[in-house]
Write an enzyme that holds these catalytic residues in place. Structure first.
Site, short mmCIF file in Angstrom:
data_model
loop_
_atom_site.label_atom_id
_atom_site.label_comp_id
_atom_site.label_asym_id
_atom_site.label_seq_id
_atom_site.Cartn_x
_atom_site.Cartn_y
_atom_site.Cartn_z
N CYS A 86 37.71 25.39 6.08
CA CYS A 86 36.30 25.61 6.43
C CYS A 86 35.91 27.06 6.13
O CYS A 86 35.80 27.44 4.99
CB CYS A 86 36.08 25.20 7.88
N HIS A 203 38.60 19.42 8.43
CA HIS A 203 39.56 19.99 9.39
C HIS A 203 40.74 19.07 9.64
O HIS A 203 40.77 18.35 10.65
CB HIS A 203 38.84 20.26 10.72
N GLU A 205 43.50 19.90 10.74
CA GLU A 205 44.20 20.36 11.95
C GLU A 205 43.67 19.69 13.22
O GLU A 205 44.29 19.78 14.27
CB GLU A 205 44.10 21.89 12.07
#
Lengths: 229, 81
Positions: A86, A203, A205
């Site tokens: 990002c 994302h 994660e």
């Protein structure tokens, strides 16, 4: 695998990626403040998501000129794996470590939802635990994720296989209706020429455990642990 | 010496903000506008008094930070004083 996470003023997804790295690798990453000029030895350097410097001037522009970026650039050029998520992706393009630029979303709206991505290749340290052409579900949360490059650069990165991920339908079809931000060719993530630097807007994660409703991001971190252990 | 720097999107680069401003102008009845491109404007107070040196310095500032030359053009105006 020893990872280092660089923290900028305005980073806000740093804890997400620290948790993901710790969960998957079993080791807590080193945390590096952006004003540091030295970087301890690390197998992976992560630039997390957020709004470094409040997106002043352009997203990622100020962070890309932070003292630590000089050292990140040296390591990247020496072949160390670098992951920008990002805002981290925006910083890597602004620093010239990745081609192209991330502009405001075409509809000028902040987009925050789950999207689907097609994994373009599985022969990199970031993606070897995915299957060829696999479709994964991960969230996006950004205002400036509209990937753009001049046509010459676009031809080059497409020709060299530098596209890492593309927005797609759940079935894996590329379609402008599922492109959340207007990115050219539906590009959600790109590699550098040597494919040791990856930047992506979504994302992974945040999808590493079924408790988060989906663990499609986990293989990315498993790939890194396996390749860089 | 003062430098005024205008940063604009290159032609051909999508400018959704300019487009939104254009639409708003049209809805206010200003229908004589063909196109709107939004940009940035910066004023720099420079210590340098030599115009040539000043221009070279601001050029370097533009390419290294102020503009992203993948999508943006810049224009520099210098003014004594």
């Amino acid at each position: 695998m020893k990872a280092a996470v660089v923290i900028f003023p305005g980073s806000n997804r740093d804890v997400d990626v620290i948790d993901a790295l710790t969960a998957v690798s079993g080791k807590e990453p080193l945390l590096i403040w952006h004003r540091n000029t030295e970087l301890p030895k690390a197998d992976l350097i992560v630039l997390p998501g957020g709004f470094s410097y409040g997106d002043y001037l352009r997203s990622g522009a100020m962070a890309a000129r932070s003292p630590i970026l000089k050292e990140v650039t040296v390591r990247a050029q020496a072949g160390v794996a670098v992951l920008g998520i990002c805002n981290g992706f925006q910083i890597l393009t602004e620093a010239g470590l990745l081609p192209g630029v991330l502009m405001a979303n075409r509809d000028l709206k902040f987009v925050c939802r789950n999207i689907h991505l097609k994994v373009e290749r599985t022969d990199t340290v970031f993606t070897e635990r995915y299957a060829e052409g696999q479709v994964i579900r991960v969230p996006v949360a950004h205002h400036d994720g509209n990937y753009f490059s001049d046509s010459e650069t676009l031809t080059r990165i497409e020709g060299e296989g530098q596209v890492a991920f593309r927005y797609c339908t759940p079935e894996g079809h590329l379609d402008d209706s599922v492109n959340p931000n207007g990115s050219i060719n539906g590009i959600a993530g790109v590699y550098n020429e040597n494919r040791n630097v990856l930047g992506l807007m979504p994302h992974p994660e945040d999808h590493i455990d079924e408790s988060q409703s989906c663990a499609d991001g986990r293989p990315l971190f498993e790939s890194l642990v396996e390749s860089l252990a | 010496m003062k430098a005024r720097v205008h940063i604009t999107l290159k032609s051909g680069v999508l400018d959704p903000q300019g487009k939104a401003v254009h639409n708003a102008l049209t809805s206010l009845g200003f229908d004589g506008v063909d196109d709107v491109r939004q940009g940035k404007y910066l004023e720099l107070d420079l210590v340098e008094s030599d115009a040539e040196q000043a221009r070279a310095a601001v050029e370097a500032m533009c390419t290294r930070l102020l503009a992203n030359t993948v999508i943006e053009d810049y224009q520099i105006e210098l003014e004594d004083g």
